[in-house]
Structure formats: structure tokens, C-alpha cells
Design a protein around this motif. Structure first.
Motif, short mmCIF file in Angstrom:
data_model
loop_
_atom_site.label_atom_id
_atom_site.label_comp_id
_atom_site.label_asym_id
_atom_site.label_seq_id
_atom_site.Cartn_x
_atom_site.Cartn_y
_atom_site.Cartn_z
N GLU A 1 0.71 -1.30 0.17
CA GLU A 1 -0.05 0.15 -0.02
C GLU A 1 0.57 1.25 0.08
OE1 GLU A 1 -2.35 -0.98 3.60
OE2 GLU A 1 -4.23 -1.11 2.25
N ARG A 2 1.82 1.34 0.95
CA ARG A 2 2.86 2.59 0.99
C ARG A 2 3.67 2.78 -0.31
NH1 ARG A 2 4.05 -0.06 5.91
NH2 ARG A 2 6.24 -0.42 5.13
N GLU A 3 4.02 1.69 -1.03
CA GLU A 3 4.77 1.80 -2.08
C GLU A 3 4.18 1.87 -3.32
OE1 GLU A 3 7.89 -1.09 -2.18
OE2 GLU A 3 8.81 -0.81 -0.19
N GLY A 4 2.79 2.08 -3.41
CA GLY A 4 2.04 2.44 -4.64
C GLY A 4 1.47 1.21 -5.66
N TYR A 5 1.50 0.05 -5.13
CA TYR A 5 1.29 -1.10 -6.01
C TYR A 5 -0.44 -1.05 -6.20
CZ TYR A 5 5.28 -4.03 -4.64
OH TYR A 5 6.57 -4.45 -4.64
N CYS A 6 -0.88 -1.11 -7.07
CA CYS A 6 -2.09 -1.19 -7.71
C CYS A 6 -2.98 -2.25 -8.03
CB CYS A 6 -2.12 -0.30 -9.16
SG CYS A 6 -1.28 1.38 -8.81
N VAL A 7 -4.14 -2.18 -7.76
CA VAL A 7 -5.10 -3.61 -7.98
C VAL A 7 -6.28 -3.03 -9.02
CG1 VAL A 7 -6.68 -5.00 -6.92
CG2 VAL A 7 -4.66 -4.72 -5.85
N CYS A 8 -6.38 -3.75 -9.93
CA CYS A 8 -7.36 -3.19 -10.79
C CYS A 8 -8.29 -4.65 -11.22
CB CYS A 8 -6.71 -2.82 -12.13
SG CYS A 8 -5.79 -1.26 -12.12
N ARG A 9 -9.69 -4.34 -11.57
CA ARG A 9 -10.40 -5.33 -12.08
C ARG A 9 -10.46 -5.26 -13.73
NH1 ARG A 9 -16.83 -6.58 -10.64
NH2 ARG A 9 -17.03 -8.14 -12.01
N THR A 10 -10.24 -6.42 -14.19
CA THR A 10 -10.46 -6.20 -15.65
C THR A 10 -11.45 -7.37 -16.20
OG1 THR A 10 -9.30 -6.69 -17.61
CG2 THR A 10 -8.66 -7.92 -15.78
N GLU A 11 -12.02 -6.73 -17.43
CA GLU A 11 -12.99 -7.80 -18.25
C GLU A 11 -12.32 -8.37 -19.34
OE1 GLU A 11 -16.01 -8.20 -17.05
OE2 GLU A 11 -15.95 -6.63 -15.50
N ASP A 12 -10.99 -8.41 -19.39
CA ASP A 12 -10.26 -8.96 -20.54
C ASP A 12 -9.82 -10.27 -20.28
OD1 ASP A 12 -8.50 -9.34 -22.81
OD2 ASP A 12 -7.29 -7.63 -22.49
N THR A 13 -10.79 -11.38 -20.65
CA THR A 13 -10.45 -12.57 -20.63
C THR A 13 -9.12 -13.13 -21.19
OG1 THR A 13 -12.17 -13.15 -22.09
CG2 THR A 13 -12.79 -13.43 -19.96
N LYS A 14 -8.95 -12.58 -22.38
CA LYS A 14 -7.94 -13.00 -23.35
C LYS A 14 -6.56 -12.71 -22.92
CE LYS A 14 -5.80 -13.08 -28.05
NZ LYS A 14 -4.61 -12.99 -27.63
N GLN A 15 -6.46 -11.46 -22.18
CA GLN A 15 -5.54 -10.94 -21.50
C GLN A 15 -4.93 -12.20 -20.44
OE1 GLN A 15 -5.54 -7.68 -18.73
NE2 GLN A 15 -3.41 -7.05 -19.31
N PHE A 16 -6.13 -12.50 -19.60
CA PHE A 16 -5.80 -13.34 -18.36
C PHE A 16 -5.36 -14.61 -18.89
CE2 PHE A 16 -6.85 -16.45 -15.33
CZ PHE A 16 -6.41 -16.08 -14.04
N VAL A 17 -5.89 -15.43 -19.85
CA VAL A 17 -5.60 -16.57 -20.53
C VAL A 17 -4.01 -16.54 -21.04
CG1 VAL A 17 -6.19 -18.18 -22.43
CG2 VAL A 17 -8.01 -17.42 -20.93
N ASP A 18 -3.67 -15.53 -21.66
CA ASP A 18 -2.28 -15.36 -22.25
C ASP A 18 -1.64 -15.30 -21.08
OD1 ASP A 18 -3.26 -15.56 -24.74
OD2 ASP A 18 -3.22 -13.30 -24.96
N TYR A 19 -1.88 -14.47 -19.84
CA TYR A 19 -0.86 -14.37 -18.92
C TYR A 19 -0.78 -15.69 -17.94
CZ TYR A 19 1.07 -12.30 -14.62
OH TYR A 19 1.65 -11.59 -13.85
N PHE B 1 5.06 -9.35 -2.41
CA PHE B 1 4.09 -8.13 -2.12
C PHE B 1 2.78 -7.92 -2.81
CE2 PHE B 1 8.05 -5.90 -0.70
CZ PHE B 1 8.29 -6.66 0.63
N ALA B 2 2.77 -7.93 -4.19
CA ALA B 2 1.71 -7.86 -4.84
C ALA B 2 0.65 -8.79 -4.81
CB ALA B 2 2.10 -8.12 -6.48
N ASN B 3 1.17 -10.17 -4.63
CA ASN B 3 0.19 -11.27 -4.67
C ASN B 3 -0.49 -11.04 -3.11
OD1 ASN B 3 -1.20 -13.59 -5.37
ND2 ASN B 3 0.15 -14.94 -4.59
N ARG B 4 -0.07 -10.96 -2.26
CA ARG B 4 -0.74 -10.50 -0.84
C ARG B 4 -1.58 -9.74 -0.98
NH1 ARG B 4 4.22 -13.24 -0.01
NH2 ARG B 4 4.27 -15.02 1.65
N TYR B 5 -1.27 -8.56 -1.75
CA TYR B 5 -2.09 -7.32 -1.66
C TYR B 5 -3.04 -7.47 -2.24
CZ TYR B 5 -2.95 -2.41 -2.11
OH TYR B 5 -3.67 -0.98 -2.12
N LEU B 6 -3.07 -8.17 -3.46
CA LEU B 6 -4.13 -8.57 -4.52
C LEU B 6 -5.26 -9.29 -3.59
CD1 LEU B 6 -5.54 -8.66 -7.03
CD2 LEU B 6 -3.95 -10.38 -7.88
#
Length: 286
Positions: A76-94, A166-171
Motif C-alpha cells: 500500500e505504501r509503495e504504490g502497488y495497484c489493484v485493478c479489475r479487468t474484463e479482458d479474459t484473453k489477457q488473463f488466458v495469455d498471462y 507483495f503484489a500477490n498478498r496485496y491482491l
């Protein structure tokens, strides 16, 4: 209840309180079944970790292990960002890039889109780079959210594993708050391994338990036809096996096999596609 059945021949329902009579005769699986056990269905049980989302945000984070709590606050302090997305193709590729590094089976768009409006995708990033992504499903009727898939870049060359941690726990924490805001009262990690002889899965379980919560027993039902298909695994198609993995059902299938046969062989057509030729030649397990 979430109905993720891919076609009329195969039923997959999550969180159902009753079984359709037609599913006695179809290839069907009921994961996290909430109703009375039926004699016509094969029953398996496993464990999962659930978090009570009726707690306040302060209570949620206070229940976590200190290391997990500290890493969330640092993110939180270091500016990690959490976003919701509708891009299923992006998730599949990732996810599939992550799966290649972990030597796991790929998923396709259909493994996400079959959940329809129940599906939710979130990512956590730092300085514009996505470090981890999660796919979850939400049962608004039961007010319950389930983790479906998780992927990260931690296997990449030159990956900053500390930052990814950090990112995974924050998510995870951000998702707990998001699902709570949507009215969910339970978050389910969709399975947890308590077997110390399986160190990889057991350590993942330790990671999950660091978020607090309670270990509970889940009930799963399988039609007798599905049980036969599991026994004669030359008939288990890739799609069926991936659906099983979505909800930790693989362990339940193994449990069924161990308790019904003196020995069994597990063939994963997703991770070892070269063995598909076994059924192409018409061989049988008996």
C-alpha cells in the motif's frame, strides 16, 4: 449456485443445495455440495480454507500472520495497484505463460467464459507492470466467492520475487475487501493440502493459512456415470480434467481411486498430451 456446465452431456455445478434428477444419469460433478448426501451419487470430501468476510477490514488484516500483514501494508505504501479487468484473453495469455514456466496445463477462453457473469478478474501491478493476476467466481445467491486461478511472473528470468510476493498478498487482501463490498460473507480458497508428504502443495497451503480463516471440510458429488469415466480414464477428456483442477477436485478423484482400487495410474492429458494416443488406438484399462 453456479452452473458451469460446458454442454448437455456434462454437468458441473458449484455450491448447489440439490441435485437434478437428470444428473443421476449424466456425467456430472457437484463441487462444494451443500445439500443432503444422495445414495445414487458417489461422495468425496476434501478440505479448503474459508475466510469470514463479515469481519471489518481491520479484523480481516489483524487475523493474518504478521509477515503477510506487513507485506500488504508495504505494498500500500509503495504504490502497488489493484485493478479489475474484463479482458479474459489477457488473463488466458498471462496464465498460460505462467503455466509454461510451471509445467502446468493451459487453459482456454472457454474455461473462463463458462462462468458467465460469475467470473471476476483482478490484477496487481507496480510501475505499470502486472505482477500477478487472479480469476475468481462469485455466487451471489450463496454470497460466496471462490478462487479459481492464480498466476504471477515469479518464474520469469530476472523476476523480483519479493515484489511479486507483495503484489500477490496485496491482491488477495484487495479481493477480500472487494468481495465483502459486493455482499459476500465467505471467501473460499478452493482447496488446501494438509498432507506434509506433498511439500509443494503443502507449502501453498501454508501461504493460504497466513491470511487467517478456518479449515473446513467440503463435500463433492459425482454421478455413477462420471465415476465410471474416472475409473476408465481413457474416457476422461481434457475438458473434464481441467474442470476438476479448477476446484481442487483432482485430489477428490485420487481419493476415490485409492479407496476403490488396489492400484491406479494417473494420466494427465493436459500436462502430458503425448499419452492421448492411448485412447486413439482403442486400448482399455482392463
Amino acid at each position: 449456485m453456479i452452473d458451469a456446465s460446458p454442454n448437455i452431456l456434462y454437468t458441473l455445478r458449484i455450491g448447489s443445495k440439490q441435485v437434478s434428477k437428470a444428473d443421476f444419469w449424466r456425467a456430472s460433478m457437484y463441487t462444494d455440495y451443500q445439500g443432503p448426501v444422495l445414495e445414487r451419487m458417489v461422495v468425496t470430501r476434501d478440505h479448503t480454507l474459508q475466510i469470514d468476510l463479515t469481519q471489518t477490514p481491520e479484523e480481516l488484516i489483524a487475523a493474518m500472520k504478521s509477515n503477510t500483514r506487513n507485506e500488504i501494508r508495504r505494498a500500500e505504501r509503495e504504490g502497488y495497484c489493484v485493478c479489475r479487468t474484463e479482458d479474459t484473453k489477457q488473463f488466458v495469455d498471462y496464465y498460460n505463460h505462467f503455466a509454461d514456466e510451471k509445467q502446468l496445463g493451459h487453459i482456454s477462453l472457454s474455461h473462463l467464459t463458462r462462468y458467465g457473469q460469475h467470473l471476476q478478474l483482478y490484477s496487481s501491478s507496480k510501475d505499470g507492470q502486472i505482477l500477478t493476476m487472479h480469476a475468481s467466481i462469485v455466487d451471489n445467491e450463496q454470497r460466496k466467492a471462490y478462487l479459481l486461478y492464480s498466476a504471477s511472473t515469479r518464474m520469469d528470468e530476472n523476476a523480483d520475487r519479493k515484489a511479486i510476493g507483495f503484489a500477490n498478498r496485496y491482491l488477495h487482501y484487495a479481493e477480500l475487501l472487494a468481495f465483502k463490498e459486493q455482499g459476500c460473507t465467505i471467501y473460499d480458497f478452493s482447496g488446501i493440502c494438509l498432507d506434509r508428504t506433498n511439500p509443494v502443495e503443502y507449502n501453498i497451503g501454508i501461504f493460504k493459512q497466513a491470511f487467517g480463516g478456518s479449515i473446513v471440510t467440503r463435500c463433492h458429488l459425482m454421478s455413477r456415470l462420471m465415476a465410471i469415466l474416472v475409473r476408465r480414464n481413457e474416457h476422461i477428456e481434457t475438458e473434464v480434467r481441467i474442470n476438476a483442477d479448477d476446484f481442487g477436485k483432482t485430489e477428490s478423484i485420487r481419493h476415490f481411486a485409492k479407496n476403490n482400487y488396489e492400484s491406479f495410474i494417473e494420466i494427465n492429458f493436459v500436462e502430458e498430451p503425448q499419452y492421448k494416443s492411448i485412447i486413439g488406438s482403442g486400448y482399455k484399462t482392463d
